[in-house]
Design a protein around this motif. Sequence first.
Motif, PDB file in Angstrom:
ATOM      1  N   GLY A 120       1.450   3.635  -8.449  1.00 18.13           N
ATOM      2  CA  GLY A 120       2.247   3.063  -7.382  1.00 18.13           C
ATOM      3  C   GLY A 120       1.897   1.612  -7.114  1.00 18.13           C
ATOM      4  O   GLY A 120       2.780   0.753  -7.011  1.00 18.13           O
ATOM      5  N   LEU A 121       0.599   1.319  -6.998  1.00 16.42           N
ATOM      6  CA  LEU A 121       0.178  -0.071  -6.789  1.00 16.42           C
ATOM      7  C   LEU A 121       0.617  -0.965  -7.951  1.00 16.42           C
ATOM      8  O   LEU A 121       1.113  -2.081  -7.744  1.00 16.42           O
ATOM      9  CB  LEU A 121      -1.347  -0.155  -6.657  1.00 16.42           C
ATOM     10  CG  LEU A 121      -1.997   0.125  -5.318  1.00 16.42           C
ATOM     11  CD1 LEU A 121      -3.464  -0.283  -5.378  1.00 16.42           C
ATOM     12  CD2 LEU A 121      -1.294  -0.581  -4.169  1.00 16.42           C
ATOM     13  N   GLU A 122       0.423  -0.485  -9.156  1.00 20.66           N
ATOM     14  CA  GLU A 122       0.782  -1.294 -10.328  1.00 20.66           C
ATOM     15  C   GLU A 122       2.281  -1.559 -10.377  1.00 20.66           C
ATOM     16  O   GLU A 122       2.719  -2.666 -10.739  1.00 20.66           O
ATOM     17  CB  GLU A 122       0.291  -0.593 -11.592  1.00 20.66           C
ATOM     18  CG  GLU A 122      -1.225  -0.579 -11.710  1.00 20.66           C
ATOM     19  CD  GLU A 122      -1.768   0.441 -12.699  1.00 20.66           C
ATOM     20  OE1 GLU A 122      -2.973   0.391 -12.999  1.00 20.66           O
ATOM     21  OE2 GLU A 122      -0.990   1.314 -13.154  1.00 20.66           O
ATOM     22  N   SER A 129       0.840  -1.192   0.000  1.00 18.43           N
ATOM     23  CA  SER A 129       0.000   0.000   0.000  1.00 18.43           C
ATOM     24  C   SER A 129       0.874   1.240   0.000  1.00 18.43           C
ATOM     25  O   SER A 129       2.079   1.180   0.277  1.00 18.43           O
ATOM     26  CB  SER A 129      -0.909  -0.006   1.233  1.00 18.43           C
ATOM     27  OG  SER A 129      -0.125  -0.062   2.422  1.00 18.43           O
ATOM     28  N   LEU A 130       0.242   2.384  -0.269  1.00 19.98           N
ATOM     29  CA  LEU A 130       0.953   3.655  -0.186  1.00 19.98           C
ATOM     30  C   LEU A 130      -0.008   4.777   0.137  1.00 19.98           C
ATOM     31  O   LEU A 130      -1.205   4.698  -0.139  1.00 19.98           O
ATOM     32  CB  LEU A 130       1.709   3.958  -1.475  1.00 19.98           C
ATOM     33  CG  LEU A 130       0.945   4.343  -2.755  1.00 19.98           C
ATOM     34  CD1 LEU A 130       1.901   5.031  -3.745  1.00 19.98           C
ATOM     35  CD2 LEU A 130       0.312   3.134  -3.430  1.00 19.98           C
ATOM     36  N   ALA A 137       5.355   4.220   1.210  1.00 19.39           N
ATOM     37  CA  ALA A 137       4.860   2.924   0.737  1.00 19.39           C
ATOM     38  C   ALA A 137       5.335   1.839   1.690  1.00 19.39           C
ATOM     39  O   ALA A 137       6.495   1.861   2.129  1.00 19.39           O
ATOM     40  CB  ALA A 137       5.370   2.646  -0.671  1.00 19.39           C
ATOM     41  N   MET A 188       6.961   1.206  -5.661  1.00 18.54           N
ATOM     42  CA  MET A 188       5.720   1.979  -5.518  1.00 18.54           C
ATOM     43  C   MET A 188       6.020   3.462  -5.357  1.00 18.54           C
ATOM     44  O   MET A 188       5.413   4.317  -6.017  1.00 18.54           O
ATOM     45  CB  MET A 188       4.924   1.466  -4.316  1.00 18.54           C
ATOM     46  CG  MET A 188       4.260   0.144  -4.539  1.00 18.54           C
ATOM     47  SD  MET A 188       3.042  -0.241  -3.239  1.00 18.54           S
ATOM     48  CE  MET A 188       4.139  -0.625  -1.876  1.00 18.54           C
ATOM     49  N   GLY A 228       4.200  -1.752  -7.760  1.00 17.82           N
ATOM     50  CA  GLY A 228       4.458  -2.729  -6.717  1.00 17.82           C
ATOM     51  C   GLY A 228       4.182  -4.139  -7.184  1.00 17.82           C
ATOM     52  O   GLY A 228       4.949  -5.073  -6.909  1.00 17.82           O
TER      53      GLY A 228
END
Length: 218
Positions: free
Chosen positions: A147-149, A4-5, A114, A128, A151
């Motif tokens: 960011g999620l992608e 997560s971030l 993150a 992220m 990660g």
Amino acid sequence: MTFSLIGRCARTGQIGAAVTTSSIAVGSRVPFCAAGVGAVLTQHRTDPGLGPRGLDLLRSGCGAEAAVAALVASTPHHAWRQIAVMDAAGRTAHFDGAKVKPERGAAHGEGVVAIGNILASDRVPGAMAAAFLAAPGLPLAVRLLRGLEAGEAAGGEHGAVSSASLMVVWREAFPYVDLRVDKAEAPLPALRALWEDYAPLADGFLARAREPEGAPVI
């Protein structure tokens, strides 16, 4: 099993969070955000009560570091908790309890933090944060999704993710964006699709709350 971030847009003052995990309905438990206040992530052996408590600490005048320290001190089970906080000024802090399972880690940058646990690679938090920082001109929601992608592309968690969420707060007591994929085989593409459908309507929903007369019909 979660990464997560939290991010902040310096131009607009928006603050938001994005998260994905292998269990159902992560958006109901991990991210907590309040406009003009900040954001909290609480994960691993998740205690959702730490989210509202952290926001109250920020409202009381605590900065990110002080809020994290107070959250850790407030729970006898802190060894199981992974926490991140951003205050309204964009300052960040995090905590990894001794029993948080590896790979685990955190990455901090200007207006972003993150975190992750039970990761396939220790590169995930840094990926992220870097993706978030690489696109300062884009809307905050897009930067959080990127960011999620990133990660996930860096390895994600050990198993397949099944839920994801995206939240952005701005000016009002209610979220500007609050999108959730509670269970899906590919929650990140589903979350991006939700955002792409929602993005053209977001300002219209805000206008309907502020000035319903003449607001767009959605």
